[in-house]
Design a protein around this motif. Structure first.
Motif, PDB file in Angstrom:
ATOM      1  N   MET A 182      -1.234  29.730  11.164  1.00  0.00           N
ATOM      2  CA  MET A 182      -0.745  30.575  12.254  1.00  0.00           C
ATOM      3  C   MET A 182       0.773  30.479  12.381  1.00  0.00           C
ATOM      4  O   MET A 182       1.444  31.489  12.612  1.00  0.00           O
ATOM      5  CB  MET A 182      -1.424  30.187  13.567  1.00  0.00           C
ATOM      6  N   ASN A 183       1.305  29.278  12.206  1.00  0.00           N
ATOM      7  CA  ASN A 183       2.761  29.114  12.244  1.00  0.00           C
ATOM      8  C   ASN A 183       3.422  29.885  11.098  1.00  0.00           C
ATOM      9  O   ASN A 183       4.431  30.557  11.289  1.00  0.00           O
ATOM     10  CB  ASN A 183       3.151  27.639  12.182  1.00  0.00           C
ATOM     11  N   TYR A 184       2.852  29.774   9.908  1.00  0.00           N
ATOM     12  CA  TYR A 184       3.372  30.488   8.736  1.00  0.00           C
ATOM     13  C   TYR A 184       3.346  31.997   8.982  1.00  0.00           C
ATOM     14  O   TYR A 184       4.321  32.703   8.718  1.00  0.00           O
ATOM     15  CB  TYR A 184       2.550  30.130   7.497  1.00  0.00           C
ATOM     16  N   ASN A 185       2.206  32.490   9.476  1.00  0.00           N
ATOM     17  CA  ASN A 185       2.078  33.933   9.740  1.00  0.00           C
ATOM     18  C   ASN A 185       3.079  34.392  10.793  1.00  0.00           C
ATOM     19  O   ASN A 185       3.660  35.468  10.677  1.00  0.00           O
ATOM     20  CB  ASN A 185       0.650  34.268  10.177  1.00  0.00           C
ATOM     21  N   SER A 186       3.269  33.567  11.808  1.00  0.00           N
ATOM     22  CA  SER A 186       4.222  33.912  12.869  1.00  0.00           C
ATOM     23  C   SER A 186       5.654  33.933  12.348  1.00  0.00           C
ATOM     24  O   SER A 186       6.417  34.867  12.633  1.00  0.00           O
ATOM     25  CB  SER A 186       4.094  32.903  14.010  1.00  0.00           C
ATOM     26  N   GLU A 187       6.025  32.917  11.578  1.00  0.00           N
ATOM     27  CA  GLU A 187       7.381  32.830  11.036  1.00  0.00           C
ATOM     28  C   GLU A 187       7.689  33.963  10.068  1.00  0.00           C
ATOM     29  O   GLU A 187       8.828  34.406   9.947  1.00  0.00           O
ATOM     30  CB  GLU A 187       7.585  31.483  10.343  1.00  0.00           C
ATOM     31  N   ASN A 188       6.673  34.429   9.353  1.00  0.00           N
ATOM     32  CA  ASN A 188       6.870  35.485   8.350  1.00  0.00           C
ATOM     33  C   ASN A 188       6.432  36.864   8.853  1.00  0.00           C
ATOM     34  O   ASN A 188       6.320  37.804   8.066  1.00  0.00           O
ATOM     35  CB  ASN A 188       6.118  35.123   7.068  1.00  0.00           C
ATOM     36  N   GLU A 189       6.169  36.953  10.144  1.00  0.00           N
ATOM     37  CA  GLU A 189       5.775  38.200  10.792  1.00  0.00           C
ATOM     38  C   GLU A 189       4.604  38.888  10.098  1.00  0.00           C
ATOM     39  O   GLU A 189       4.597  40.099   9.881  1.00  0.00           O
ATOM     40  CB  GLU A 189       6.977  39.141  10.907  1.00  0.00           C
ATOM     41  N   ILE A 190       3.596  38.089   9.743  1.00  0.00           N
ATOM     42  CA  ILE A 190       2.381  38.620   9.116  1.00  0.00           C
ATOM     43  C   ILE A 190       1.388  38.921  10.237  1.00  0.00           C
ATOM     44  O   ILE A 190       1.027  38.050  11.010  1.00  0.00           O
ATOM     45  CB  ILE A 190       1.786  37.620   8.107  1.00  0.00           C
ATOM     46  N   LYS A 191       0.947  40.149  10.325  1.00  0.00           N
ATOM     47  CA  LYS A 191       0.030  40.584  11.386  1.00  0.00           C
ATOM     48  C   LYS A 191      -1.384  40.738  10.837  1.00  0.00           C
ATOM     49  O   LYS A 191      -1.583  41.059   9.682  1.00  0.00           O
ATOM     50  CB  LYS A 191       0.484  41.928  11.971  1.00  0.00           C
ATOM     51  N   GLY A 192      -2.371  40.507  11.697  1.00  0.00           N
ATOM     52  CA  GLY A 192      -3.772  40.755  11.350  1.00  0.00           C
ATOM     53  C   GLY A 192      -4.432  39.694  10.506  1.00  0.00           C
ATOM     54  O   GLY A 192      -5.520  39.900  10.002  1.00  0.00           O
ATOM     55  N   ALA A 193      -3.810  38.537  10.312  1.00  0.00           N
ATOM     56  CA  ALA A 193      -4.407  37.466   9.505  1.00  0.00           C
ATOM     57  C   ALA A 193      -4.421  36.187  10.338  1.00  0.00           C
ATOM     58  O   ALA A 193      -3.884  35.171   9.946  1.00  0.00           O
ATOM     59  CB  ALA A 193      -3.636  37.264   8.216  1.00  0.00           C
ATOM     60  N   PHE A 194      -5.022  36.226  11.500  1.00  0.00           N
ATOM     61  CA  PHE A 194      -5.027  35.110  12.437  1.00  0.00           C
ATOM     62  C   PHE A 194      -5.511  33.829  11.753  1.00  0.00           C
ATOM     63  O   PHE A 194      -6.673  33.689  11.420  1.00  0.00           O
ATOM     64  CB  PHE A 194      -5.920  35.428  13.635  1.00  0.00           C
ATOM     65  N   GLY A 195      -4.625  32.910  11.529  1.00  0.00           N
ATOM     66  CA  GLY A 195      -4.985  31.604  10.983  1.00  0.00           C
ATOM     67  C   GLY A 195      -5.523  31.627   9.576  1.00  0.00           C
ATOM     68  O   GLY A 195      -6.192  30.685   9.162  1.00  0.00           O
ATOM     69  N   ALA A 196      -5.274  32.692   8.822  1.00  0.00           N
ATOM     70  CA  ALA A 196      -5.856  32.803   7.491  1.00  0.00           C
ATOM     71  C   ALA A 196      -4.770  32.858   6.426  1.00  0.00           C
ATOM     72  O   ALA A 196      -4.091  33.863   6.282  1.00  0.00           O
ATOM     73  CB  ALA A 196      -6.734  34.040   7.399  1.00  0.00           C
ATOM     74  N   VAL A 197      -4.617  31.756   5.687  1.00  0.00           N
ATOM     75  CA  VAL A 197      -3.685  31.715   4.562  1.00  0.00           C
ATOM     76  C   VAL A 197      -4.358  30.903   3.454  1.00  0.00           C
ATOM     77  O   VAL A 197      -4.744  29.755   3.660  1.00  0.00           O
ATOM     78  CB  VAL A 197      -2.336  31.058   4.942  1.00  0.00           C
ATOM     79  N   LEU A 198      -4.523  31.531   2.283  1.00  0.00           N
ATOM     80  CA  LEU A 198      -5.093  30.805   1.146  1.00  0.00           C
ATOM     81  C   LEU A 198      -4.062  29.824   0.591  1.00  0.00           C
ATOM     82  O   LEU A 198      -2.861  30.095   0.593  1.00  0.00           O
ATOM     83  CB  LEU A 198      -5.500  31.771   0.037  1.00  0.00           C
ATOM     84  N   ARG A 199      -4.563  28.711   0.074  1.00  0.00           N
ATOM     85  CA  ARG A 199      -3.669  27.759  -0.580  1.00  0.00           C
ATOM     86  C   ARG A 199      -3.107  28.402  -1.845  1.00  0.00           C
ATOM     87  O   ARG A 199      -3.772  29.189  -2.512  1.00  0.00           O
ATOM     88  CB  ARG A 199      -4.415  26.476  -0.916  1.00  0.00           C
TER      89      ARG A 199
END
Length: 116
Positions: A43-60
């Motif tokens: 979520m922090n990564y998505n917020s910092e990179n302004e990624i929308k619609g991927a709540f808490g979802a980042v693949l390694r």
């Protein structure tokens, strides 16, 4: 009569469902830990990179979907292209098996006779 197989299993071995649910939860949590970044970090990564619609979802970065590192017989190809080809073959064979099972179920429902 109208009793379902699942109701019969519940009467004979109710612990089976608890074991089944526990096994599924354990497998899914393990898979999620292998493939996904911790939700708070994601979520922090998505917020910092302004990624929308991927709540808490980042693949390694080093995770390939479907590859959780389970290969006790050493059958997994080391080449990424061969792995993708084998994965596609497995998916297609699985789909064909589901279609075949569906056909057998429909046949039993239509004819009211078991196949085996």
């Amino acid at each position: 009569g109208g009793r379902s197989h699942l109701a019969q299993v519940w009467e004979i071995a109710p612990f089976f469902y608890f074991w089944l649910i526990g096994s599924i939860v354990t497998a899914e949590i393990g898979r999620a830990n292998i493939g996904w970044v911790d939700p708070i970090k994601a979520m922090n990564y998505n917020s910092e990179n302004e990624i929308k619609g991927a709540f808490g979802a980042v693949l390694r970065k080093n995770y390939y979907p479907g590859d959780i590192g389970f290969d006790p017989l050493g059958l997994k190809p080391s080449d990424a292209k061969e792995f993708a080809e084998m994965q596609t073959k497995e998916l297609n064979n699985g789909r064909l098996a589901m279609i075949a099972a569906f056909g057998m179920i429909v046949q039993e429902q239509v004819t009211h006779h078991t196949l085996f």
